[in-house]
Design an enzyme around this catalytic site. Sequence first.
Site, PDB file in Angstrom:
ATOM      1  CB  THR A  48      -1.038  -0.071   1.022  1.00 30.43           C
ATOM      2  OG1 THR A  48      -1.640  -1.149   1.296  1.00 30.43           O
ATOM      3  CG2 THR A  48      -2.011   1.292   1.161  1.00 30.43           C
ATOM      4  CE1 TYR A 111     -16.377  -1.516  -7.064  1.00 32.92           C
ATOM      5  CE2 TYR A 111     -16.137  -3.491  -8.351  1.00 32.92           C
ATOM      6  CZ  TYR A 111     -16.600  -2.326  -8.146  1.00 32.92           C
ATOM      7  OH  TYR A 111     -17.906  -1.939  -8.979  1.00 32.92           O
ATOM      8  CE1 TYR A 137      -3.078  -3.929   6.059  1.00 40.09           C
ATOM      9  CE2 TYR A 137      -2.283  -3.537   3.670  1.00 40.09           C
ATOM     10  CZ  TYR A 137      -2.550  -3.052   4.781  1.00 40.09           C
ATOM     11  OH  TYR A 137      -2.575  -1.694   5.002  1.00 40.09           O
ATOM     12  NE  ARG A 142      -5.021   2.155   2.615  1.00 37.42           N
ATOM     13  CZ  ARG A 142      -4.650   2.981   1.575  1.00 37.42           C
ATOM     14  NH1 ARG A 142      -5.006   3.092   0.420  1.00 37.42           N
ATOM     15  NH2 ARG A 142      -3.684   4.099   2.223  1.00 37.42           N
ATOM     16  CE  LYS A 165       0.092  -3.140   7.366  1.00 41.20           C
ATOM     17  NZ  LYS A 165       0.662  -2.383   6.314  1.00 41.20           N
ATOM     18  CB  ILE A 207       3.622  -4.111   8.765  1.00 42.45           C
ATOM     19  CG1 ILE A 207       4.197  -5.403   8.935  1.00 42.45           C
ATOM     20  CG2 ILE A 207       3.926  -3.653   7.123  1.00 42.45           C
ATOM     21  CD1 ILE A 207       3.404  -6.609   8.094  1.00 42.45           C
TER      22      ILE A 207
END
Length: 296
Positions: A48, A111, A137, A142, A165, A207
């Site tokens: 990212t 999405y 992750y 997001r 993460k 992270i």
Amino acid sequence: MAKAKIFTGAATALITPTTSQGVDFDAYGKLIDWQIEHGIDALVVAATSGEGATLNDEEHKKVIEYAVKRVNHRVPVIAGTGSNDTAYGIQLTKAACDMGVDGCLVVTPYYNKVTQSGLVRMYEEYDKATSKPIIVYNVPSRTGVNIQPATYKKISQFENIVGIKEANGDLSSVATTASLVGDDLTIYSGNDDQIVPILSLGGQGVISVLSNICPKETHDIVYKYLEGDVKESRRLQLKYLDLIHSLFCEVNPIPVKAACAAMGFCENYLRAPLYPMEGADLERLLTSMRNVGLEV
């Protein structure tokens, strides 16, 4: 038997220096060296913060390959290889592993908004596709998808899925996950403002975005805690809290790219649809940096 950890401590979610001409590998190499010289424990590349979503396929692979060669086994290199297209994500994961990464960071699909059972099946496919370790992750702000603790329990049974993460911001959920997965998954904070709280629940590091500009300090937050100096770890967490908030006053990696540019590491250039920060937000960031002693 507990699975092996890829790293303990602070891994930088490293930016990718870019210009209008493409990836600035000269700046990238210098940044990698500076990170390692200042005590970072691992590097996460092309994820990212590294604008992996707007690197084309060739660039994405070149960034990973360059990082592996430049690091040259000094610290673990973890490649961001997740995608909302599982077939492509697996192809990228295989390519990264062939290049010699120490592990991959695989984000939940964005999405598409996959189901919890779909997440289990997807991570099983990644698990079967490589023998290298994978960190899951979870960043629902997001992706629109949040991995539930019971789903982590199922995912933890896959041999090559070794860590999380966690960036869902829900400490109660993290506690439940920790109680369910035990030593089968290593938990890393995905939020710089929650390093100490997640360490207190058994986490083994972070992270980090902050460590792009404060690698030693971020390392110290983790290791002071793990070595038993909880008071000093907490002091550092709180000392850098305002800077952390400034690094997220606009969507990541807009502020951290500006911060790295202000420190002379790179050009303040981002891939659209992200654009450089300016005005009051930029002044807030620079003030926060100066307040902790960074020269900008």
